[in-house]
Design an enzyme around this catalytic site. Structure first.
Site, PDB file in Angstrom:
ATOM      1  N   HIS A 294       0.844  -1.200   0.000  1.00 13.88           N
ATOM      2  CA  HIS A 294       0.000   0.000   0.000  1.00 13.88           C
ATOM      3  C   HIS A 294       0.874   1.242   0.000  1.00 13.88           C
ATOM      4  O   HIS A 294       2.088   1.149   0.198  1.00 13.88           O
ATOM      5  CB  HIS A 294      -0.961   0.007   1.190  1.00 13.88           C
ATOM      6  CG  HIS A 294      -0.325   0.222   2.521  1.00 13.88           C
ATOM      7  ND1 HIS A 294       0.400  -0.751   3.185  1.00 13.88           N
ATOM      8  CD2 HIS A 294      -0.297   1.308   3.335  1.00 13.88           C
ATOM      9  CE1 HIS A 294       0.826  -0.280   4.336  1.00 13.88           C
ATOM     10  NE2 HIS A 294       0.433   0.976   4.457  1.00 13.88           N
TER      11      HIS A 294
ATOM     12  N   HIS B 147       0.703   5.673   1.079  1.00 14.79           N
ATOM     13  CA  HIS B 147       0.012   6.814   1.670  1.00 14.79           C
ATOM     14  C   HIS B 147       0.496   8.067   0.967  1.00 14.79           C
ATOM     15  O   HIS B 147       1.697   8.234   0.737  1.00 14.79           O
ATOM     16  CB  HIS B 147       0.325   6.949   3.166  1.00 14.79           C
ATOM     17  CG  HIS B 147      -0.102   5.792   3.990  1.00 14.79           C
ATOM     18  ND1 HIS B 147      -1.434   5.478   4.205  1.00 14.79           N
ATOM     19  CD2 HIS B 147       0.609   4.866   4.674  1.00 14.79           C
ATOM     20  CE1 HIS B 147      -1.502   4.421   4.983  1.00 14.79           C
ATOM     21  NE2 HIS B 147      -0.278   4.025   5.272  1.00 14.79           N
TER      22      HIS B 147
ATOM     23  N   TYR C 188      11.640   4.518  -0.126  1.00 13.29           N
ATOM     24  CA  TYR C 188      10.439   4.887  -0.883  1.00 13.29           C
ATOM     25  C   TYR C 188       9.559   5.841  -0.095  1.00 13.29           C
ATOM     26  O   TYR C 188       8.394   5.577   0.176  1.00 13.29           O
ATOM     27  CB  TYR C 188       9.665   3.633  -1.283  1.00 13.29           C
ATOM     28  CG  TYR C 188      10.550   2.603  -1.933  1.00 13.29           C
ATOM     29  CD1 TYR C 188      11.184   2.870  -3.143  1.00 13.29           C
ATOM     30  CD2 TYR C 188      10.790   1.379  -1.320  1.00 13.29           C
ATOM     31  CE1 TYR C 188      12.023   1.937  -3.729  1.00 13.29           C
ATOM     32  CE2 TYR C 188      11.617   0.440  -1.905  1.00 13.29           C
ATOM     33  CZ  TYR C 188      12.229   0.724  -3.105  1.00 13.29           C
ATOM     34  OH  TYR C 188      13.061  -0.193  -3.689  1.00 13.29           O
TER      35      TYR C 188
END
Length: 184
Positions: free
Chosen positions: A60, A62, A150
């Protein structure tokens, strides 16, 4: 997205979570991360937004973005579509998703929905920015958030957008800093 009510105000920040389909750990593979970065850059040109914080984890990501209009969902759809188009292995043509996904020409990389929350004040902006930076530590991928490649953390500290003290984001550091805020 059908039947989803979203609260919008112009000129605000939004915290967004986007997950992979079935929470499969694809996002930090090099071809995927490169396609995702390119998709974000392209989307920023056609539908401008400011990235306050961004972290990509294996299953996932954000985003904390500032927008001047109400088209948050359009931006996310475009990022997801451009990323999938750049990666033939996730194309609806090459995957075996269910009939509904095939009919809608949906690939197999992304979950078909996303979560968003409007940021209502400076305290929330600070807390969600910190949450994005802390997320790799929270999930156990690194001990110090600075080690995660990342994330906007490293580059934004260098640019002066984040405080120097954020070089030391660990479990203990976050416990000390979150204790000052009563928002959760």
């Amino acid at each position: 997205m059908k039947n989803v009510r979203r609260y919008f105000e112009d000129g605000y920040y939004f915290f967004i979570t986007v997950a992979t389909q079935g929470r499969k750990p694809h996002l930090t593979r090099q071809p995927v991360i490169q396609a995702l970065r390119n998709a974000v850059r392209t989307t920023m040109v056609s539908h401008p937004f400011d990235i306050q914080a961004w972290v990509v984890l294996p299953d996932h990501m954000h985003l904390l973005i500032g927008v001047a209009d109400q088209k948050v969902d359009l931006r996310i759809r475009k990022i997801k579509a451009l990323t999938t188009r750049a990666l033939p292995e996730f194309s609806y043509k090459n995957s075996q998703p269910n009939f509904s996904k095939r009919r809608r020409r949906q690939g197999s990389l992304w979950h078909n929905r996303f979560y968003d929350r409007i940021i209502r004040n400076e305290q929330e902006l600070y807390m969600y920015t910190l949450y994005c930076c802390f997320n790799p530590v929270k999930h156990g991928y690194v001990h110090n958030a600075l080690e995660w490649p990342y994330s906007t953390l490293n580059s934004y500290i260098k640019q002066g957008r984040y405080p120097e003290s954020w070089r030391h984001i660990t479990d203990a550091w976050v416990d000390d800093n979150f204790a000052d805020y009563d928002m959760w």
